[in-house]
Design a protein around this motif. Structure first.
Motif, PDB file in Angstrom:
ATOM      1  N   UNK A 117     -53.158  23.411  10.626  1.00 48.69           N
ATOM      2  CA  UNK A 117     -52.464  22.899  11.660  1.00 48.69           C
ATOM      3  C   UNK A 117     -51.025  23.064  11.270  1.00 48.69           C
ATOM      4  N   UNK A 118     -49.851  23.974  11.982  1.00 48.98           N
ATOM      5  CA  UNK A 118     -48.645  24.024  11.565  1.00 48.98           C
ATOM      6  C   UNK A 118     -48.013  23.074  12.498  1.00 48.98           C
ATOM      7  N   UNK A 119     -46.934  22.409  12.102  1.00 48.62           N
ATOM      8  CA  UNK A 119     -46.361  21.237  13.214  1.00 48.62           C
ATOM      9  C   UNK A 119     -44.812  21.658  12.880  1.00 48.62           C
ATOM     10  N   UNK A 120     -44.285  22.683  13.745  1.00 48.47           N
ATOM     11  CA  UNK A 120     -42.919  22.899  13.727  1.00 48.47           C
ATOM     12  C   UNK A 120     -42.037  21.701  14.284  1.00 48.47           C
ATOM     13  N   UNK A 121     -40.879  21.927  13.759  1.00 50.33           N
ATOM     14  CA  UNK A 121     -39.758  21.037  14.492  1.00 50.33           C
ATOM     15  C   UNK A 121     -39.126  22.036  15.627  1.00 50.33           C
ATOM     16  N   UNK A 122     -38.178  21.377  16.022  1.00 44.07           N
ATOM     17  CA  UNK A 122     -37.479  21.985  17.228  1.00 44.07           C
ATOM     18  C   UNK A 122     -37.268  23.463  16.753  1.00 44.07           C
ATOM     19  N   UNK A 123     -37.468  24.503  17.496  1.00 48.01           N
ATOM     20  CA  UNK A 123     -37.324  25.764  17.044  1.00 48.01           C
ATOM     21  C   UNK A 123     -36.734  26.569  18.364  1.00 48.01           C
ATOM     22  N   UNK A 124     -35.640  27.238  17.927  1.00 45.64           N
ATOM     23  CA  UNK A 124     -34.944  28.266  18.918  1.00 45.64           C
ATOM     24  C   UNK A 124     -35.719  29.353  19.578  1.00 45.64           C
ATOM     25  N   UNK A 181     -31.212  19.502  18.087  1.00 46.16           N
ATOM     26  CA  UNK A 181     -30.829  19.927  16.917  1.00 46.16           C
ATOM     27  C   UNK A 181     -30.283  18.637  16.144  1.00 46.16           C
ATOM     28  N   UNK A 182     -29.689  17.717  17.211  1.00 43.99           N
ATOM     29  CA  UNK A 182     -28.985  16.534  16.637  1.00 43.99           C
ATOM     30  C   UNK A 182     -30.070  15.326  16.226  1.00 43.99           C
ATOM     31  N   UNK A 183     -31.633  15.517  16.938  1.00 42.05           N
ATOM     32  CA  UNK A 183     -32.668  14.726  16.512  1.00 42.05           C
ATOM     33  C   UNK A 183     -33.030  15.174  15.060  1.00 42.05           C
ATOM     34  N   UNK A 184     -32.819  16.199  14.500  1.00 42.90           N
ATOM     35  CA  UNK A 184     -33.234  16.288  13.180  1.00 42.90           C
ATOM     36  C   UNK A 184     -32.150  16.138  12.138  1.00 42.90           C
ATOM     37  N   UNK A 185     -32.771  15.369  11.019  1.00 43.03           N
ATOM     38  CA  UNK A 185     -31.766  15.250   9.984  1.00 43.03           C
ATOM     39  C   UNK A 185     -30.738  16.614   9.334  1.00 43.03           C
ATOM     40  N   UNK A 186     -31.670  17.925   9.486  1.00 38.13           N
ATOM     41  CA  UNK A 186     -30.817  18.913   9.130  1.00 38.13           C
ATOM     42  C   UNK A 186     -29.402  19.303  10.253  1.00 38.13           C
ATOM     43  N   UNK A 187     -29.761  18.600  11.200  1.00 36.92           N
ATOM     44  CA  UNK A 187     -28.909  18.637  12.638  1.00 36.92           C
ATOM     45  C   UNK A 187     -28.855  20.290  13.111  1.00 36.92           C
TER      46      UNK A 187
END
Ligand code: NAP
Length: 252
Positions: free
Chosen positions: A184-191, A207-213
């Motif tokens: 299973x692939x678990x992507x974070x938020x993706x545009x 974007x702000x939820x992600x440490x990488x912003x």
């Protein structure tokens, strides 16, 4: 060429992560079978892939229909003689109401497209992999299948995406000794359209939820799918592979 001569089904290929993955797999030498409901988008992607020297064919349908999963496998075998992998990626977010307000139709839509369709896909694909003695399946889950990032309205979506991890792990256990890998692939938020593309406020919030912003591009998630489908991940099965810009670490 990571997928030279391999035949790979990609669902959700009319848009976003699936379209990016299908293009990448074809660049890496795969014959790709494109699936989704919108035929015009599938046809134009297939033409673009062929125009760049790749091999692609497509069949439009609804992943909720078990016959459609079988038809994609039959098409792969008819066109290319073998099926080596599947990126079972089609999905929807659905209505993000809290559960007391959520309509049962939404629950059935989200679970049907995101989870039951993966069950149909595996039922169609695994018998072929068994005969061949090899095959790799990747389900697109989500970081939400692991932790919802503190977002509300995720009842149906999170249940479907967590369910995909359980399904991948069960299939991995049942078929590891037959040369079949299921991850299973678990992507974070993706545009992508489903990820808020075209809505700057939504994109900024996610974007702000992600440490990488920032959010991932569809092409970055496609690279992870390529890894899971290729022999580079030959000792991985039953794995929930998180590719989320640190989102899950922030919440751990
Ligand atoms: P997208 O651009 O909206 O693509 C969704 C794809 O799924 C489309 O190709 C759509 O095609 C297909 N699809 C939806 N319902 C279908 C149905 N009933 N039958 C056949 N195909 C269907 O969204 P995306 O972000 O690339 O999503 C791809 C996967 O990634 C989904 O499983 C999603 O849950 C997951 N994901 C996305 C994110 C994100 O932030 N974007 C994060 C984590 C996980 P048609 O409309 O043509 O049928």
């Amino acid at each position: 060429m990571e997928l030279e001569g391999k035949t790979i089904i990609v669902t959700g290929a009319s848009s976003g992560i699936g379209a990016a993955a299908a293009s990448l797999f074809a660049e890496e030498g795969a014959n790709v079978i494109l699936g989704a409901r919108r035929s015009a988008e599938l046809e134009s992607l297939a033409e673009r892939i062929k125009g760049s020297g790749g091999n692609a064919t497509w069949l439009a349908g609804d992943v909720r229909d078990q016959n459609y999963s079988e038809a994609l496998v039959e098409l792969a075998l008819k066109e290319y003689g073998e099926l080596d992998g599947a990126f079972n990626n089609a999905g929807i977010v659905g209505d993000m109401s809290p559960v007391p307000e959520m309509q049962i139709d939404n629950w059935h839509d989200v679970l049907g497209i995101n989870l039951t369709a993966a069950f149909f896909a595996a039922k169609a694909q695994i018998p072929v992999f068994r005969k061949q003695g090899h095959g790799s399946i990747v389900f697109t889950s989500s970081f939400v299948g692991f932790s919802n990032g503190g977002m509300s309205g995720m009842g149906a979506y999170a249940a479907s995406k967590a369910g995909l991890i359980g399904l991948a792990q069960s299939l991995a256990t049942e078929h590891a000794s037959e040369g079949i890998r299921v991850n299973a692939l678990l992507p974070g938020g993706t545009v992508t359209p489903a990820g808020g593309e075209g809505n700057p406020d939504v994109l900024a919030y996610i974007a702000d939820l992600h440490p990488m912003k920032r959010m991932a591009s569809a092409a970055e998630i496609a690279q992870a799918a390529l890894f899971l489908l290729s022999d580079r991940s030959s000792f991985m099965t039953g794995s929930p592979m998180i590719v989320d810009g640190g989102m899950s670490v922030r919440l751990a």
